[in-house]
Design a protein around this motif. Structure first.
Motif, mmCIF file in Angstrom:
data_model
loop_
_atom_site.group_PDB
_atom_site.id
_atom_site.type_symbol
_atom_site.label_atom_id
_atom_site.label_comp_id
_atom_site.label_asym_id
_atom_site.label_seq_id
_atom_site.Cartn_x
_atom_site.Cartn_y
_atom_site.Cartn_z
ATOM 1 N N GLY A 22 -3.393 4.646 -3.313
ATOM 2 C CA GLY A 22 -3.461 3.298 -2.772
ATOM 3 C C GLY A 22 -2.112 2.847 -2.244
ATOM 4 O O GLY A 22 -1.090 3.518 -2.418
ATOM 5 N N GLY A 23 -2.116 1.701 -1.586
ATOM 6 C CA GLY A 23 -0.881 1.168 -1.044
ATOM 7 C C GLY A 23 -1.144 0.032 -0.095
ATOM 8 O O GLY A 23 -2.259 -0.494 -0.022
ATOM 9 N N LEU A 24 -0.101 -0.333 0.625
ATOM 10 C CA LEU A 24 -0.170 -1.415 1.607
ATOM 11 C C LEU A 24 -0.250 -0.793 2.997
ATOM 12 O O LEU A 24 0.569 0.062 3.357
ATOM 13 C CB LEU A 24 1.067 -2.298 1.492
ATOM 14 C CG LEU A 24 1.227 -3.399 2.541
ATOM 15 C CD1 LEU A 24 0.089 -4.405 2.439
ATOM 16 C CD2 LEU A 24 2.583 -4.089 2.370
ATOM 17 N N VAL A 25 -1.217 -1.235 3.779
ATOM 18 C CA VAL A 25 -1.406 -0.700 5.124
ATOM 19 C C VAL A 25 -1.819 -1.837 6.050
ATOM 20 O O VAL A 25 -2.448 -2.810 5.604
ATOM 21 C CB VAL A 25 -2.460 0.433 5.113
ATOM 22 C CG1 VAL A 25 -3.828 -0.092 4.698
ATOM 23 C CG2 VAL A 25 -2.529 1.149 6.448
ATOM 24 N N GLN A 26 -1.476 -1.722 7.301
ATOM 25 C CA GLN A 26 -1.889 -2.727 8.272
ATOM 26 C C GLN A 26 -3.344 -2.514 8.690
ATOM 27 O O GLN A 26 -3.861 -1.394 8.617
ATOM 28 C CB GLN A 26 -0.993 -2.665 9.505
ATOM 29 C CG GLN A 26 0.432 -3.147 9.256
ATOM 30 C CD GLN A 26 1.240 -3.265 10.536
ATOM 31 O OE1 GLN A 26 0.999 -2.542 11.499
ATOM 32 N NE2 GLN A 26 2.204 -4.170 10.556
ATOM 33 N N GLY A 77 -6.459 -1.643 10.663
ATOM 34 C CA GLY A 77 -6.620 -0.551 11.608
ATOM 35 C C GLY A 77 -6.036 0.758 11.133
ATOM 36 O O GLY A 77 -6.263 1.803 11.744
ATOM 37 N N GLY A 78 -5.283 0.703 10.065
ATOM 38 C CA GLY A 78 -4.643 1.898 9.537
ATOM 39 C C GLY A 78 -5.564 2.721 8.655
ATOM 40 O O GLY A 78 -6.750 2.421 8.503
ATOM 41 N N SER A 79 -4.971 3.764 8.068
ATOM 42 C CA SER A 79 -5.733 4.709 7.243
ATOM 43 C C SER A 79 -5.033 4.960 5.912
ATOM 44 O O SER A 79 -3.807 4.838 5.809
ATOM 45 C CB SER A 79 -5.880 6.045 7.977
ATOM 46 O OG SER A 79 -6.561 5.900 9.199
ATOM 47 N N LEU A 80 -5.823 5.326 4.946
ATOM 48 C CA LEU A 80 -5.327 5.769 3.644
ATOM 49 C C LEU A 80 -6.281 6.820 3.109
ATOM 50 O O LEU A 80 -7.475 6.798 3.424
ATOM 51 C CB LEU A 80 -5.263 4.620 2.629
ATOM 52 C CG LEU A 80 -4.088 3.650 2.645
ATOM 53 C CD1 LEU A 80 -4.318 2.554 1.638
ATOM 54 C CD2 LEU A 80 -2.771 4.371 2.379
ATOM 55 N N ARG A 81 -5.749 7.717 2.284
ATOM 56 C CA ARG A 81 -6.615 8.662 1.591
ATOM 57 C C ARG A 81 -6.396 8.501 0.091
ATOM 58 O O ARG A 81 -5.292 8.707 -0.405
ATOM 59 C CB ARG A 81 -6.360 10.108 1.997
ATOM 60 C CG ARG A 81 -7.412 11.050 1.410
ATOM 61 C CD ARG A 81 -7.254 12.485 1.847
ATOM 62 N NE ARG A 81 -6.235 13.194 1.087
ATOM 63 C CZ ARG A 81 -6.204 14.511 0.927
ATOM 64 N NH1 ARG A 81 -7.152 15.270 1.475
ATOM 65 N NH2 ARG A 81 -5.236 15.086 0.248
ATOM 66 N N LEU A 82 -7.446 8.154 -0.591
ATOM 67 C CA LEU A 82 -7.394 8.050 -2.041
ATOM 68 C C LEU A 82 -7.805 9.383 -2.654
ATOM 69 O O LEU A 82 -8.643 10.102 -2.116
ATOM 70 C CB LEU A 82 -8.335 6.956 -2.538
ATOM 71 C CG LEU A 82 -8.143 5.563 -1.939
ATOM 72 C CD1 LEU A 82 -9.105 4.582 -2.598
ATOM 73 C CD2 LEU A 82 -6.715 5.102 -2.069
ATOM 74 N N GLY A 128 -7.984 2.065 -11.711
ATOM 75 C CA GLY A 128 -8.038 1.875 -10.274
ATOM 76 C C GLY A 128 -6.701 2.040 -9.588
ATOM 77 O O GLY A 128 -5.644 2.101 -10.216
ATOM 78 N N THR A 129 -6.786 2.081 -8.281
ATOM 79 C CA THR A 129 -5.590 2.106 -7.442
ATOM 80 C C THR A 129 -5.726 0.980 -6.423
ATOM 81 O O THR A 129 -6.782 0.793 -5.831
ATOM 82 C CB THR A 129 -5.408 3.487 -6.773
ATOM 83 O OG1 THR A 129 -4.182 3.503 -6.037
ATOM 84 C CG2 THR A 129 -6.558 3.835 -5.839
ATOM 85 N N GLN A 130 -4.651 0.231 -6.240
ATOM 86 C CA GLN A 130 -4.698 -0.960 -5.394
ATOM 87 C C GLN A 130 -4.573 -0.576 -3.921
ATOM 88 O O GLN A 130 -3.658 0.167 -3.528
ATOM 89 C CB GLN A 130 -3.565 -1.912 -5.764
ATOM 90 C CG GLN A 130 -3.451 -3.140 -4.872
ATOM 91 C CD GLN A 130 -4.583 -4.123 -5.071
ATOM 92 O OE1 GLN A 130 -4.911 -4.479 -6.209
ATOM 93 N NE2 GLN A 130 -5.188 -4.581 -3.974
ATOM 94 N N VAL A 131 -5.477 -1.112 -3.124
ATOM 95 C CA VAL A 131 -5.392 -0.977 -1.669
ATOM 96 C C VAL A 131 -5.264 -2.373 -1.089
ATOM 97 O O VAL A 131 -6.090 -3.243 -1.364
ATOM 98 C CB VAL A 131 -6.644 -0.278 -1.095
ATOM 99 C CG1 VAL A 131 -6.633 -0.338 0.433
ATOM 100 C CG2 VAL A 131 -6.710 1.162 -1.570
ATOM 101 N N THR A 132 -4.225 -2.595 -0.318
ATOM 102 C CA THR A 132 -4.001 -3.881 0.311
ATOM 103 C C THR A 132 -3.889 -3.681 1.815
ATOM 104 O O THR A 132 -3.060 -2.892 2.278
ATOM 105 C CB THR A 132 -2.733 -4.553 -0.218
ATOM 106 O OG1 THR A 132 -2.822 -4.683 -1.644
ATOM 107 C CG2 THR A 132 -2.543 -5.928 0.403
#
Length: 122
Positions: A8-12, A14-19, A115-119
């Motif tokens: 998880g993390g901070l993303v703008q 339209g961006g992407s993340l992989r958990l 959990g993991t925080q996604v912002t």
């Protein structure tokens, strides 16, 4: 089965993340794996699930076409690739393991990880 979510993390927007969710134990491949999320002030909701073999998946309508669940049984890990993220995707994301069929019902999951925080910022 012990589960640990990460990525998880901070993303703008339209961006992407992989958990990732790493599982302990030698029976990982026999479990259906799922991802859920919980936003502040809201109930936990189903996101995606995958069968023990990876051959069957199930998604919540609000993530179809944006999120992809996958697993690597050799690594005891399940993934959630998230694309085109929206501010409303902001939540704590949890992984869970079920001994039943692929399901979006939280009560049918037997094991839960932290959990993991996604912002997602706008």
């Amino acid at each position: 089965v012990q589960l640990q979510a990460s990525g998880g993390g901070l993303v703008q927007a339209g961006g992407s993340l992989r958990l990732s969710c790493a599982a302990s134990g030698r029976t990982f491949s026999s479990y259906v794996m799922g991802w859920f999320r919980q936003a502040p002030g809201k109930e936990r909701e189903f996101v995606a699930a995958i069968s023990w073999s990876g051959g069957s998946t199930h998604y919540a309508d609000f993530v179809k076409g944006r999120f992809t669940i996958s697993r690597n049984n050799a690594k005891n890990t399940v993934y959630l690739q998230m694309k085109s993220l929206k501010p409303e995707d902001t939540a704590v994301y949890f992984c869970a393991a079920s001994r039943m069929v692929v399901t979006g019902t939280a009560s049918q999951y037997d094991y839960w990880g932290r959990g993991t925080q996604v912002t997602v910022s706008s």
